[in-house]
Design an enzyme around this catalytic site. Structure first.
Site, PDB file in Angstrom:
ATOM      1  N   CYS A 202     -62.517  28.590   1.496  1.00 59.45           N
ATOM      2  CA  CYS A 202     -63.789  28.726   2.159  1.00 59.45           C
ATOM      3  C   CYS A 202     -64.210  27.464   2.940  1.00 59.45           C
ATOM      4  CB  CYS A 202     -64.690  28.997   0.977  1.00 59.45           C
ATOM      5  SG  CYS A 202     -66.353  29.313   1.150  1.00 59.45           S
TER       6      CYS A 202
ATOM      7  N   ASN B 129     -58.672  25.634  -4.680  1.00 57.43           N
ATOM      8  CA  ASN B 129     -58.107  25.085  -3.443  1.00 57.43           C
ATOM      9  C   ASN B 129     -58.664  23.684  -3.258  1.00 57.43           C
ATOM     10  OD1 ASN B 129     -56.384  26.836  -1.754  1.00 57.43           O
ATOM     11  ND2 ASN B 129     -58.062  28.276  -2.029  1.00 57.43           N
TER      12      ASN B 129
ATOM     13  N   CYS C 295     -73.522  27.500   4.435  1.00 64.23           N
ATOM     14  CA  CYS C 295     -74.138  28.092   3.248  1.00 64.23           C
ATOM     15  C   CYS C 295     -75.118  27.086   2.662  1.00 64.23           C
ATOM     16  CB  CYS C 295     -73.068  28.437   2.210  1.00 64.23           C
ATOM     17  SG  CYS C 295     -73.740  29.236   0.732  1.00 64.23           S
TER      18      CYS C 295
ATOM     19  N   SER D  67     -69.089  39.251  -2.648  1.00 63.20           N
ATOM     20  CA  SER D  67     -69.029  38.204  -3.667  1.00 63.20           C
ATOM     21  C   SER D  67     -70.309  37.371  -3.596  1.00 63.20           C
ATOM     22  CB  SER D  67     -67.807  37.319  -3.406  1.00 63.20           C
ATOM     23  OG  SER D  67     -67.777  36.239  -4.309  1.00 63.20           O
TER      24      SER D  67
ATOM     25  N   GLU E 165     -65.263  31.577   9.724  1.00 61.39           N
ATOM     26  CA  GLU E 165     -63.863  31.879   9.471  1.00 61.39           C
ATOM     27  C   GLU E 165     -63.676  33.286   8.952  1.00 61.39           C
ATOM     28  OE1 GLU E 165     -62.811  28.937   6.634  1.00 61.39           O
ATOM     29  OE2 GLU E 165     -63.456  27.375   8.001  1.00 61.39           O
TER      30      GLU E 165
ATOM     31  N   SER F  49     -69.379  34.976  -8.688  1.00 59.00           N
ATOM     32  CA  SER F  49     -68.725  33.682  -8.919  1.00 59.00           C
ATOM     33  C   SER F  49     -69.377  33.032 -10.135  1.00 59.00           C
ATOM     34  CB  SER F  49     -68.901  32.787  -7.686  1.00 59.00           C
ATOM     35  OG  SER F  49     -68.316  33.422  -6.580  1.00 59.00           O
ATOM     36  N   LEU F  50     -68.614  32.952 -11.212  1.00 59.31           N
ATOM     37  CA  LEU F  50     -69.170  32.361 -12.444  1.00 59.31           C
ATOM     38  C   LEU F  50     -68.855  30.871 -12.514  1.00 59.31           C
ATOM     39  CD1 LEU F  50     -68.491  34.771 -15.464  1.00 59.31           C
ATOM     40  CD2 LEU F  50     -70.691  34.132 -14.465  1.00 59.31           C
TER      41      LEU F  50
HETATM   42  N1  SAH Z   1     -70.951  32.747  -1.529  1.00 61.69           N
HETATM   43  C1  SAH Z   1     -70.203  33.739  -2.184  1.00 61.69           C
HETATM   44  C2  SAH Z   1     -69.022  34.254  -1.385  1.00 61.69           C
HETATM   45  C3  SAH Z   1     -68.253  33.279  -0.576  1.00 61.69           C
HETATM   46  S1  SAH Z   1     -67.312  32.128  -1.485  1.00 61.69           S
HETATM   47  C4  SAH Z   1     -69.775  33.260  -3.541  1.00 61.69           C
HETATM   48  O1  SAH Z   1     -69.908  32.088  -3.825  1.00 61.69           O
HETATM   49  O2  SAH Z   1     -69.342  34.090  -4.329  1.00 61.69           O
HETATM   50  C5  SAH Z   1     -65.940  33.106  -2.023  1.00 61.69           C
HETATM   51  C6  SAH Z   1     -65.288  32.615  -3.290  1.00 61.69           C
HETATM   52  O3  SAH Z   1     -64.559  31.391  -3.056  1.00 61.69           O
HETATM   53  C7  SAH Z   1     -66.272  32.307  -4.398  1.00 61.69           C
HETATM   54  O4  SAH Z   1     -65.822  32.831  -5.626  1.00 61.69           O
HETATM   55  C8  SAH Z   1     -66.266  30.803  -4.399  1.00 61.69           C
HETATM   56  O5  SAH Z   1     -66.733  30.292  -5.617  1.00 61.69           O
HETATM   57  C9  SAH Z   1     -64.827  30.507  -4.118  1.00 61.69           C
HETATM   58  N2  SAH Z   1     -64.527  29.141  -3.704  1.00 61.69           N
HETATM   59  C10 SAH Z   1     -65.269  28.287  -2.993  1.00 61.69           C
HETATM   60  N3  SAH Z   1     -64.629  27.102  -2.847  1.00 61.69           N
HETATM   61  C11 SAH Z   1     -63.442  27.224  -3.482  1.00 61.69           C
HETATM   62  C12 SAH Z   1     -62.346  26.358  -3.699  1.00 61.69           C
HETATM   63  N4  SAH Z   1     -62.336  25.113  -3.216  1.00 61.69           N
HETATM   64  N5  SAH Z   1     -61.301  26.820  -4.413  1.00 61.69           N
HETATM   65  C13 SAH Z   1     -61.291  28.085  -4.903  1.00 61.69           C
HETATM   66  N6  SAH Z   1     -62.306  28.958  -4.729  1.00 61.69           N
HETATM   67  C14 SAH Z   1     -63.375  28.528  -4.034  1.00 61.69           C
HETATM   68 FE1  SF4 Z   2     -71.942  29.107  -0.705  1.00 58.78          FE
HETATM   69 FE2  SF4 Z   2     -70.192  30.611  -2.074  1.00 58.78          FE
HETATM   70 FE3  SF4 Z   2     -69.496  28.185  -1.117  1.00 58.78          FE
HETATM   71 FE4  SF4 Z   2     -71.209  28.374  -3.145  1.00 58.78          FE
HETATM   72  S1  SF4 Z   2     -69.066  29.019  -3.146  1.00 58.78           S
HETATM   73  S2  SF4 Z   2     -71.436  27.058  -1.349  1.00 58.78           S
HETATM   74  S3  SF4 Z   2     -72.325  30.183  -2.615  1.00 58.78           S
HETATM   75  S4  SF4 Z   2     -70.031  29.965   0.076  1.00 58.78           S
END
Ligand code: SAH
Ligand code: SF4
Length: 353
Positions: free
Chosen positions: A344, A301, A123, A202, A103, A225-226
């Site tokens: 995502c 989300n 992932c 990220s 996407e 991403s914390l």
């Molecule tokens: N793998 C990397 C980048 C892709 S995810 C990472 O984890 O940082 C991009 C961002 O979307 C990250 O901060 C992730 O934690 C966040 N994310 C994933 N699922 C989400 C959701 N359901 N609601 C809000 N943010 C989400």
């Molecule tokens: Fe992968 Fe980022 Fe989703 Fe975690 S938040 S599963 S690291 S894409």
């Protein structure tokens, strides 16, 4: 455009215009009896104009176009689906030749177009709140495939891309080399010429790669991403990064900021009853106090079939206020395109079972 590190074509005997090196293209021109400047013209079509079909490369002689049709392949992603949001964002599901689908999202603003792209199909990190994490890794993308997503969005909006974030599917630092090549190409003056500070990676917190990133010469932006600074909660939410403890992450981020002088962004998606407690606020304040950072408080989300719910907006404001009291800048990030499955992996889930 010389970049001799890019991979060879995955299709053995065809030269892939999105992944071949400048040297390979020059060799093909020589073999076809064409002058070397044709290679530059072809690269200009692929990297600046976003055209990958030789038939459309109108400044090339007809005979060369015909030869290229036979001898080359292009990344050639197919759009499987798209959704348009009320806020103007458009989300696309693109499929590559081997069937892997990812996407990407275009988010327009006044004189701006931000593009969010994927670095992997799926992932392996398994974050429990993430639609992508729930379905596992398919494969990493090539630099060309990452770049192509940006071009797809650019061509659809027909406007200049002002920033790119690698926040789609996948963990960019688990695909470090291709991610870096894609960033460099996006940054290149003879390609999209997007300033390094407007190119953001990220990561879920892969420490060796954070340290490597700190040593890259370009001023790319880092987001981490914390989602919790309490080890037990973070382990449960993000099992893939358990081995990189928060203590080590804190130290690595210290090294990153010392080395670069740049401010990383910390992503924190509030999940009701899980990471929005007072204890979490105290812990996050301690993690950030006195350090160079910016915190993005994100509205979770909702993912279908997931038990997690977003926290209330009041809770988000409390986080921001408490961080401000210890001198840490934080913003509540409006989740753009929440009406179009923008989280995502969600669009992919809808189209591919
Ligand atoms: N793998 C990397 C980048 C892709 S995810 C990472 O984890 O940082 C991009 C961002 O979307 C990250 O901060 C992730 O934690 C966040 N994310 C994933 N699922 C989400 C959701 N359901 N609601 C809000 N943010 C989400
Ligand atoms: Fe992968 Fe980022 Fe989703 Fe975690 S938040 S599963 S690291 S894409």
């Amino acid at each position: 455009m010389a970049d001799d590190n890019l991979h060879d074509s995955p299709i053995a005997d065809l030269l892939d215009l999105h992944t071949c090196t400048h040297g390979q293209l020059l060799a093909l021109m020589a073999e076809l009896g064409q002058p070397a400047f044709r290679a530059k013209q072809i690269e200009d079509w692929v990297w600046s104009k976003g055209v990958s079909s030789p038939a459309e490369m109108t400044n090339l002689p007809k005979a060369l176009r015909e030869a290229l049709i036979l001898r080359t392949a292009s990344g050639g992603a197919t759009e499987l689906g798209r959704q348009a949001s009320r806020d103007g964002s458009r989300k696309y599901l693109l499929q590559f030749k081997d069937g892997a689908a990812v996407e990407c999202v275009g988010m327009p603003g006044p004189r701006k177009l931000s593009v969010c792209v994927s670095s992997q199909a799926g992932c392996a990190m398994g974050c429990v709140f993430c639609a992508t994490g729930r379905s596992g890794l398919v494969r990493s993308l090539t630099a060309g495939e990452i770049y192509e997503q940006v071009m797809h969005v650019r061509n659809d909006f027909n406007t200049r891309v002002t920033s790119v974030v690698l926040m789609g599917q996948g963990e960019p630092f688990a695909n470090y080399d291709e991610t870096l090549k894609a960033l460099r190409r996006l940054n290149a003056p003879d390609a999209l010429n997007i300033g390094a500070r407007h190119l953001t990676v990220s990561t879920c917190g892969l420490i060796p790669q954070i340290l490597r990133f700190a040593n890259e010469p370009e001023q790319f932006t880092l987001a981490v991403s914390l989602h919790s600074t309490i080890q037990k909660t973070r382990n449960a939410l993000m099992p893939g990064v358990r081995r990189f403890s928060l203590v080590h992450l804190y130290a690595a981020l210290g090294e990153y900021t010392d080395k670069t002088g740049r401010r990383p962004t910390y992503e924190f998606a509030l999940i009701e009853g899980i990471n929005d407690t007072d204890e979490e606020i105290d812990s996050l304040c301690n993690f950030c106090r006195g350090t160079l950072c910016h915190v993005n408080i994100i509205q979770l989300n909702e993912v279908s079939g997931s038990p997690f719910r977003p926290s209330t907006p009041e809770r988000a404001r409390i986080f921001v206020d408490r961080l401000a009291r210890v001198g840490v800048e934080a913003t509540i990030r409006n989740s753009r395109g929440s009406d179009i499955d923008a989280a995502c992996g969600q669009l992919r889930q809808r189209f591919i079972r």
